[in-house]
Design a protein around this motif. Structure first.
Motif, short mmCIF file in Angstrom:
data_model
loop_
_atom_site.label_atom_id
_atom_site.label_comp_id
_atom_site.label_asym_id
_atom_site.label_seq_id
_atom_site.Cartn_x
_atom_site.Cartn_y
_atom_site.Cartn_z
N THR A 1 9.31 -16.29 -6.69
CA THR A 1 7.98 -15.85 -6.30
C THR A 1 7.97 -14.36 -5.99
N ALA A 2 6.77 -13.78 -6.08
CA ALA A 2 6.56 -12.38 -5.68
C ALA A 2 5.13 -12.23 -5.23
N GLN A 3 4.90 -11.36 -4.24
CA GLN A 3 3.57 -11.14 -3.68
C GLN A 3 3.15 -9.68 -3.84
N ILE A 4 1.85 -9.48 -3.95
CA ILE A 4 1.32 -8.13 -4.03
C ILE A 4 1.50 -7.40 -2.70
N ASP A 5 1.87 -6.15 -2.80
CA ASP A 5 1.88 -5.25 -1.64
C ASP A 5 0.54 -4.52 -1.66
N LYS A 6 -0.33 -4.86 -0.74
CA LYS A 6 -1.68 -4.28 -0.72
C LYS A 6 -1.71 -2.86 -0.16
N GLY A 7 -0.58 -2.39 0.34
CA GLY A 7 -0.55 -1.03 0.87
C GLY A 7 -1.41 -0.88 2.12
N ARG A 8 -1.37 -1.87 2.98
CA ARG A 8 -2.27 -1.87 4.14
C ARG A 8 -2.06 -0.65 5.04
N ALA A 9 -0.82 -0.24 5.24
CA ALA A 9 -0.55 0.91 6.10
C ALA A 9 -1.11 2.20 5.49
N GLU A 10 -0.94 2.35 4.17
CA GLU A 10 -1.48 3.53 3.48
C GLU A 10 -3.00 3.55 3.52
N LYS A 11 -3.60 2.38 3.34
CA LYS A 11 -5.06 2.31 3.37
C LYS A 11 -5.61 2.56 4.78
N LYS A 12 -4.87 2.12 5.78
CA LYS A 12 -5.28 2.40 7.16
C LYS A 12 -5.23 3.90 7.43
N ALA A 13 -4.20 4.57 6.91
CA ALA A 13 -4.09 6.03 7.10
C ALA A 13 -5.20 6.76 6.36
N LEU A 14 -5.64 6.21 5.24
CA LEU A 14 -6.69 6.85 4.45
C LEU A 14 -8.08 6.61 5.03
N THR A 15 -8.26 5.49 5.74
CA THR A 15 -9.59 5.14 6.24
C THR A 15 -9.80 5.45 7.72
N ARG A 16 -8.75 5.82 8.45
CA ARG A 16 -8.96 6.11 9.87
C ARG A 16 -9.75 7.41 10.04
N GLU A 17 -10.44 7.52 11.16
CA GLU A 17 -11.34 8.65 11.37
C GLU A 17 -10.60 9.93 11.71
N THR A 18 -9.52 9.81 12.48
CA THR A 18 -8.74 10.98 12.87
C THR A 18 -7.37 10.93 12.21
N ASP A 19 -6.77 12.11 12.01
CA ASP A 19 -5.47 12.22 11.36
C ASP A 19 -5.44 11.49 10.01
N LYS A 20 -6.54 11.59 9.30
CA LYS A 20 -6.67 10.92 8.01
C LYS A 20 -5.70 11.53 6.99
N VAL A 21 -5.02 10.68 6.24
CA VAL A 21 -4.15 11.12 5.16
C VAL A 21 -4.92 10.94 3.86
N PHE A 22 -5.61 12.00 3.43
CA PHE A 22 -6.53 11.90 2.30
C PHE A 22 -5.80 12.20 1.01
N LYS A 23 -5.35 11.15 0.35
CA LYS A 23 -4.65 11.29 -0.92
C LYS A 23 -4.86 10.02 -1.74
N PRO A 24 -4.80 10.12 -3.07
CA PRO A 24 -5.00 8.93 -3.90
C PRO A 24 -3.84 7.95 -3.75
#
Length: 346
Positions: free
Chosen positions: A112-135
């Motif tokens: 088996t294998a599962q998708i890595d949704k990149g939750r930590a990266e998406k949290k960094a991209l969507t937070r209001e402060t200290d946003k990591v704005f990158k694709p």
């Protein structure tokens, strides 16, 4: 690693529409790269038309909120899938339901294998402060990575597209025979932060209606149908197809469009599957999150003004609209939209 000659992979992705649609290019790439590979997709029965005609891709419809509800229901689904036929399981969803289903396969020793949704990266991209704005990595690539982990690496080239589908007489009669280009317009989305304002929709349609175009309006639900009916009644070149065709028929119609204008929503993904140029409008979400329609150039993705609204993207799915961001979509001017459509259609 399973042998490609005998491999049969089960792919789990129950929802949502756009996310299910995004599996299609990856599955096409897999079947091209591995001519002996068999694939079965388990998803909501409604989504079966996505996979019609893809060689060696089978479909199993599962209503996980009714017939296969709960742990007992998922075990029933596991048995109905005939687990012995699969050499590997790809969880492209990674939610509680898919994890439970996956656990049954793991207990029998399946790979088996599962998708890595990149939750930590998406949290960094969507937070209001200290946003990591990158694709971030695209969802299509995240799906491909799952198959790579199972021993079937695949490269997405951008040409993994579905062929046009046949239009039946019902569709052709409804659309008409005028020698116009067909522009699809899907102005709605699941969340308010991703919807284009009605008065701006009206401005776009008013300008488009002056051209020799057939403007085909897409949507779903009674409220959306009523709004689209009002636009269709106002502008002679508009036709509302919401609620008029089956999903299979709607996909066939979309496959014949010359262009699609959509929000960050499923309609854009559906059109992209057939290589239709798709212009998408982004409010409080952003293409950097990895949900842009497949194979579309960056200039087709028109975003809200981040100088005025620097916290964009505010969430991955558009369900969080901070105070003051209700008008983010207003910053996308109709002239900008019309100019890009003109460049495509001309």
């Amino acid at each position: 690693m399973p042998s490609p000659k005998a491999a049969h992979i089960l792919c789990i992705r129950f929802s949502a529409m756009g996310d299910v649609a995004m599996t299609v290019p990856v599955l096409i790439a897999l079947t091209r790269a591995y001519p002996k590979l068999e694939i079965t997709v388990v998803s909501k029965p409604f989504f079966e038309p996505f996979f019609l005609g893809i060689e060696r891709v089978h479909f199993f419809g599962a209503e996980v909120k009714t017939k296969f509800k709960g742990v007992a229901g998922l075990y029933k689904l596991y048995k109905a899938l005939k687990p012995e036929q699969f050499t590997a399981i790809a969880d492209l969803h990674n939610v509680i339901r898919s994890k439970v289903l996956l656990s049954f396969f793991r207990l029998r020793g399946s790979q088996t294998a599962q998708i890595d949704k990149g939750r930590a990266e998406k949290k960094a991209l969507t937070r209001e402060t200290d946003k990591v704005f990158k694709p971030l990595k695209t969802t299509h690539q995240r799906y491909a990575d799952v198959f790579g982990a199972l021993g079937f690496p695949v490269q997405l080239k951008g040409d993994e597209l579905l062929p046009k589908r046949k239009l039946n007489d019902t569709i052709q009669k409804a659309i008409g025979q005028e020698p116009y280009k067909w522009l699809g317009f899907a102005p709605f989305a699941a969340h308010e932060g991703k919807k284009y304002p009605l008065h701006l929709i009206d401005q776009v349609l008013s300008s488009l209606n002056k051209n020799p175009l057939k403007i085909i309006l897409f949507g779903g639900g009674k409220e959306e149908e009523q709004l689209l009916n009002s636009f269709a009644a106002k502008y002679e070149n508009c036709i509302n197809v919401a609620g008029k065709f089956s999903f299979k028929e709607e996909l066939a119609l979309i496959s014949h469009l010359d262009a699609m204008l959509a929000m960050d929503s499923g309609n854009g993904h559906m059109a992209a599957l057939f290589g239709v140029p798709v212009v998408t409008l982004w409010g409080v979400t952003h293409p950097y999150l990895g949900f842009a329609p497949y194979g579309q150039p960056e200039e087709n993705q028109i975003t809200a003004d981040r100088k005025k609204f620097p916290a964009i993207p505010t969430s991955a799915y558009g369900n969080k609209v901070p105070e003051g961001y209700e008008r983010a979509m207003h910053s996308i001017q109709p002239e900008t939209v019309l100019q890009r459509l003109s460049e495509i259609l001309d």
